[in-house]
Design a protein around this motif. Structure first.
Motif, PDB file in Angstrom:
ATOM      1  N   MET A   1       0.819  -1.202   0.000  1.00 38.21           N
ATOM      2  CA  MET A   1       0.000   0.000   0.000  1.00 38.21           C
ATOM      3  C   MET A   1       0.862   1.264   0.000  1.00 38.21           C
ATOM      4  O   MET A   1       0.516   2.268  -0.611  1.00 38.21           O
ATOM      5  CB  MET A   1      -0.924  -0.007   1.220  1.00 38.21           C
ATOM      6  N   LYS A   2       1.995   1.205   0.679  1.00 40.34           N
ATOM      7  CA  LYS A   2       2.888   2.357   0.793  1.00 40.34           C
ATOM      8  C   LYS A   2       3.946   2.394  -0.316  1.00 40.34           C
ATOM      9  O   LYS A   2       4.885   3.184  -0.251  1.00 40.34           O
ATOM     10  CB  LYS A   2       3.581   2.355   2.159  1.00 40.34           C
ATOM     11  N   ASN A   3       3.790   1.534  -1.319  1.00 41.41           N
ATOM     12  CA  ASN A   3       4.740   1.463  -2.443  1.00 41.41           C
ATOM     13  C   ASN A   3       6.164   1.192  -1.972  1.00 41.41           C
ATOM     14  O   ASN A   3       7.123   1.761  -2.489  1.00 41.41           O
ATOM     15  CB  ASN A   3       4.677   2.732  -3.301  1.00 41.41           C
ATOM     16  N   MET A   4       6.295   0.318  -0.982  1.00 46.68           N
ATOM     17  CA  MET A   4       7.608  -0.025  -0.452  1.00 46.68           C
ATOM     18  C   MET A   4       8.089  -1.393  -0.928  1.00 46.68           C
ATOM     19  O   MET A   4       9.186  -1.811  -0.577  1.00 46.68           O
ATOM     20  CB  MET A   4       7.579   0.008   1.079  1.00 46.68           C
ATOM     21  N   LEU A   5       7.262  -2.090  -1.714  1.00 46.59           N
ATOM     22  CA  LEU A   5       7.695  -3.345  -2.326  1.00 46.59           C
ATOM     23  C   LEU A   5       8.196  -3.044  -3.734  1.00 46.59           C
ATOM     24  O   LEU A   5       7.561  -2.294  -4.475  1.00 46.59           O
ATOM     25  CB  LEU A   5       6.532  -4.340  -2.417  1.00 46.59           C
ATOM     26  N   ASN A   6       9.315  -3.629  -4.105  1.00 47.12           N
ATOM     27  CA  ASN A   6       9.782  -3.488  -5.478  1.00 47.12           C
ATOM     28  C   ASN A   6       9.105  -4.561  -6.330  1.00 47.12           C
ATOM     29  O   ASN A   6       8.206  -5.270  -5.851  1.00 47.12           O
ATOM     30  CB  ASN A   6      11.316  -3.545  -5.548  1.00 47.12           C
ATOM     31  N   SER A   7       9.519  -4.714  -7.585  1.00 47.30           N
ATOM     32  CA  SER A   7       8.851  -5.672  -8.473  1.00 47.30           C
ATOM     33  C   SER A   7       8.957  -7.105  -7.954  1.00 47.30           C
ATOM     34  O   SER A   7       8.001  -7.884  -8.047  1.00 47.30           O
ATOM     35  CB  SER A   7       9.415  -5.579  -9.890  1.00 47.30           C
ATOM     36  N   GLU A   8      10.090  -7.459  -7.368  1.00 46.11           N
ATOM     37  CA  GLU A   8      10.239  -8.806  -6.805  1.00 46.11           C
ATOM     38  C   GLU A   8       9.316  -8.988  -5.602  1.00 46.11           C
ATOM     39  O   GLU A   8       8.689 -10.036  -5.433  1.00 46.11           O
ATOM     40  CB  GLU A   8      11.693  -9.056  -6.404  1.00 46.11           C
TER      41      GLU A   8
END
Length: 97
Positions: free
Chosen positions: A39-46
């Motif tokens: 939700m916080k855009n803290m995950l990268n594509s992996e």
């Protein structure tokens, strides 16, 4: 001799389950933290790929799944969050938003 690649592993569900924690609660907490990171855009594509595959008892949360902001968040807050119940974790993450 080749150098070893170091990777920071924040946590693995199996570590908690092996320590006799309730597997359902462990997985629920990992789902909560992964959802928050997404939700916080803290995950990268992996990290997004792992999230989309589904969080289960085999999940590992490590630096290669996260953005720079995600790693900073984990360094600052994760140890305090993982020791909470899933309900307490949800409440604490609401405060951190």
């Amino acid at each position: 001799m080749r150098g070893k690649i170091k990777m920071k592993i924040y946590d693995k569900a199996a570590w908690h389950i092996d320590a006799d924690e309730n597997p359902n609660e462990v997985v629920e907490k990992f789902k909560i933290i992964f959802s928050f990171l997404k939700m916080k855009n803290m995950l990268n594509s992996e990290g997004l790929e792992i999230f989309d595959l589904g969080i289960d008892q085999n999940v590992s949360l490590h630096e290669r799944l996260l953005t720079a902001d995600g790693n900073a968040f984990m360094e600052k807050y994760y140890n305090g969050l993982i020791n909470l119940t899933s309900i307490e974790m949800l409440k604490q993450l609401e405060v951190l938003q």
